[in-house]
Design an enzyme around this catalytic site. Structure first.
Site, mmCIF file in Angstrom:
data_model
loop_
_atom_site.group_PDB
_atom_site.id
_atom_site.type_symbol
_atom_site.label_atom_id
_atom_site.label_comp_id
_atom_site.label_asym_id
_atom_site.label_seq_id
_atom_site.Cartn_x
_atom_site.Cartn_y
_atom_site.Cartn_z
ATOM 1 N N ASP A 1 -5.496 -25.194 -9.717
ATOM 2 C CA ASP A 1 -5.231 -24.694 -11.063
ATOM 3 C C ASP A 1 -4.899 -23.207 -11.042
ATOM 4 O O ASP A 1 -3.934 -22.757 -11.642
ATOM 5 C CB ASP A 1 -6.423 -24.967 -11.999
ATOM 6 C CG ASP A 1 -7.768 -24.487 -11.426
ATOM 7 O OD1 ASP A 1 -7.804 -23.993 -10.282
ATOM 8 O OD2 ASP A 1 -8.785 -24.622 -12.129
ATOM 9 N N ASP B 1 -7.771 -16.899 -8.128
ATOM 10 C CA ASP B 1 -8.270 -15.640 -8.704
ATOM 11 C C ASP B 1 -8.594 -14.699 -7.547
ATOM 12 O O ASP B 1 -7.725 -13.971 -7.072
ATOM 13 C CB ASP B 1 -9.494 -15.947 -9.583
ATOM 14 C CG ASP B 1 -10.099 -14.713 -10.221
ATOM 15 O OD1 ASP B 1 -9.562 -13.611 -10.033
ATOM 16 O OD2 ASP B 1 -11.123 -14.835 -10.912
ATOM 17 N N LYS C 1 -3.560 -15.181 -9.964
ATOM 18 C CA LYS C 1 -4.031 -13.928 -10.586
ATOM 19 C C LYS C 1 -3.821 -12.753 -9.656
ATOM 20 O O LYS C 1 -3.969 -12.893 -8.432
ATOM 21 C CB LYS C 1 -5.530 -14.022 -10.886
ATOM 22 C CG LYS C 1 -5.860 -14.428 -12.272
ATOM 23 C CD LYS C 1 -7.331 -14.146 -12.571
ATOM 24 C CE LYS C 1 -7.798 -14.977 -13.729
ATOM 25 N NZ LYS C 1 -9.211 -14.761 -14.041
ATOM 26 N N PHE D 1 -9.128 -13.771 -18.314
ATOM 27 C CA PHE D 1 -9.748 -15.081 -18.133
ATOM 28 C C PHE D 1 -9.038 -16.081 -19.034
ATOM 29 O O PHE D 1 -8.901 -15.870 -20.234
ATOM 30 C CB PHE D 1 -11.242 -15.020 -18.471
ATOM 31 C CG PHE D 1 -11.980 -16.249 -18.023
ATOM 32 C CD1 PHE D 1 -12.409 -16.374 -16.704
ATOM 33 C CD2 PHE D 1 -12.229 -17.287 -18.904
ATOM 34 C CE1 PHE D 1 -13.082 -17.518 -16.270
ATOM 35 C CE2 PHE D 1 -12.901 -18.439 -18.490
ATOM 36 C CZ PHE D 1 -13.320 -18.543 -17.173
ATOM 37 N N ARG E 1 -11.195 -27.611 -21.204
ATOM 38 C CA ARG E 1 -10.256 -28.092 -20.176
ATOM 39 C C ARG E 1 -9.112 -28.879 -20.800
ATOM 40 O O ARG E 1 -7.997 -28.875 -20.304
ATOM 41 C CB ARG E 1 -10.967 -29.016 -19.181
ATOM 42 C CG ARG E 1 -11.937 -28.329 -18.261
ATOM 43 C CD ARG E 1 -12.337 -29.282 -17.119
ATOM 44 N NE ARG E 1 -13.517 -28.854 -16.413
ATOM 45 C CZ ARG E 1 -13.551 -27.956 -15.435
ATOM 46 N NH1 ARG E 1 -12.432 -27.388 -15.037
ATOM 47 N NH2 ARG E 1 -14.666 -27.624 -14.834
HETATM 48 P P1 5GP Z 1 -11.385 -17.879 -6.896
HETATM 49 O O1 5GP Z 1 -12.248 -18.456 -5.810
HETATM 50 O O2 5GP Z 1 -9.925 -17.813 -6.538
HETATM 51 O O3 5GP Z 1 -11.894 -16.548 -7.359
HETATM 52 O O4 5GP Z 1 -11.536 -18.778 -8.171
HETATM 53 C C1 5GP Z 1 -11.567 -20.124 -8.041
HETATM 54 C C2 5GP Z 1 -11.961 -20.876 -9.262
HETATM 55 O O5 5GP Z 1 -12.516 -20.047 -10.270
HETATM 56 C C3 5GP Z 1 -10.743 -21.512 -9.886
HETATM 57 O O6 5GP Z 1 -10.379 -22.698 -9.229
HETATM 58 C C4 5GP Z 1 -11.233 -21.714 -11.302
HETATM 59 O O7 5GP Z 1 -12.000 -22.889 -11.378
HETATM 60 C C5 5GP Z 1 -12.132 -20.510 -11.528
HETATM 61 N N1 5GP Z 1 -11.395 -19.450 -12.218
HETATM 62 C C6 5GP Z 1 -10.855 -18.329 -11.719
HETATM 63 N N2 5GP Z 1 -10.236 -17.616 -12.672
HETATM 64 C C7 5GP Z 1 -10.370 -18.342 -13.810
HETATM 65 C C8 5GP Z 1 -9.921 -18.148 -15.159
HETATM 66 O O8 5GP Z 1 -9.244 -17.196 -15.547
HETATM 67 N N3 5GP Z 1 -10.256 -19.125 -16.032
HETATM 68 C C9 5GP Z 1 -10.995 -20.218 -15.691
HETATM 69 N N4 5GP Z 1 -11.249 -21.080 -16.644
HETATM 70 N N5 5GP Z 1 -11.425 -20.430 -14.444
HETATM 71 C C10 5GP Z 1 -11.116 -19.495 -13.518
#
Ligand code: 5GP
Length: 181
Positions: free
Chosen positions: A105, A108, A136, A157, A170
């Site tokens: 999805d 980040d 991101k 976010f 969702r």
């Molecule tokens: P990462 O490990 O890349 O920091 O983030 C992984 C997970 O964090 C994503 O798969 C998602 O589930 C959640 N996440 C990161 N940024 C966002 C955001 O802006 N909105 C939401 N709803 N979930 C996020």
């Protein structure tokens, strides 16, 4: 002035990408992916749960034979990253020697994806590429090229189209900026 999702319970979040915009972008990505994977019988991996709508729409937009599998990791609590990544559901398929595409999805910090990439590479696929609806700012820390990206976004976010806030939102049909007001 905020756009609102008046046809969806009057939820007053600002629209970032409408369902129509997502459909058009997913169609483009699907055709690009199809031409890259033609005659490769690839296996597409849905990263649960956030990737579910993107995966569902993207796989239908790829007009070639593919196989599907699912994986789940956990790394987030509320809007804060917990810092730890844990595998909750592993793949069912044997992916050794296969062309594999992970469908995410959002990237980040890239921490979840980094974990999943090393887990999947340990199963010796022939190739591994990533598709993420959203990427991101700062996600480059993943240290692996994200070949297929819907859109690059800032640090905000977002919710909807699979992305949650504490388990909710969702099923919003588009991607929205989350705000507490
Ligand atoms: P990462 O490990 O890349 O920091 O983030 C992984 C997970 O964090 C994503 O798969 C998602 O589930 C959640 N996440 C990161 N940024 C966002 C955001 O802006 N909105 C939401 N709803 N979930 C996020």
């Amino acid at each position: 002035m905020k756009n609102n999702t008046s046809n969806f319970n009057n939820i007053p979040f600002q629209t970032l990408y409408s369902n129509e915009m997502i459909t058009a972008r997913v169609r483009e990505l699907g055709l690009q992916i199809a031409s890259d994977y033609i005659e490769k019988n690839p296996i597409f991996i849905c990263v649960l749960r956030g990737g579910v709508y993107f995966f569902s729409d993207l796989t239908k937009a790829v007009p070639i034979p593919i196989e599907l599998d699912f994986i789940q990791a956990k790394s987030y609590v509320g809007t804060e990253s917990s810092g730890n990544v844990e595998l909750i559901k592993d793949l069912d398929a044997d992916i050794s020697g296969r062309d594999v595409l992970i469908v995410e999805d959002i990237v980040d910090t890239g921490r979840t994806l980094k974990f999943l990439i090393s887990h999947i590479l340990s199963k010796k696929p022939k190739s591994l590429e990533i598709a993420s609806l959203l990427f991101k700012e700062g996600g480059e820390a993943v240290g692996y090229p994200i070949k297929y990206v819907g859109w690059n976004i800032g640090k905000e976010f977002v919710i909807g189209y699979g992305l949650d806030y504490d388990g909710k939102f969702r099923n919003l049909p588009g991607v929205f900026l989350y705000s507490e007001e």
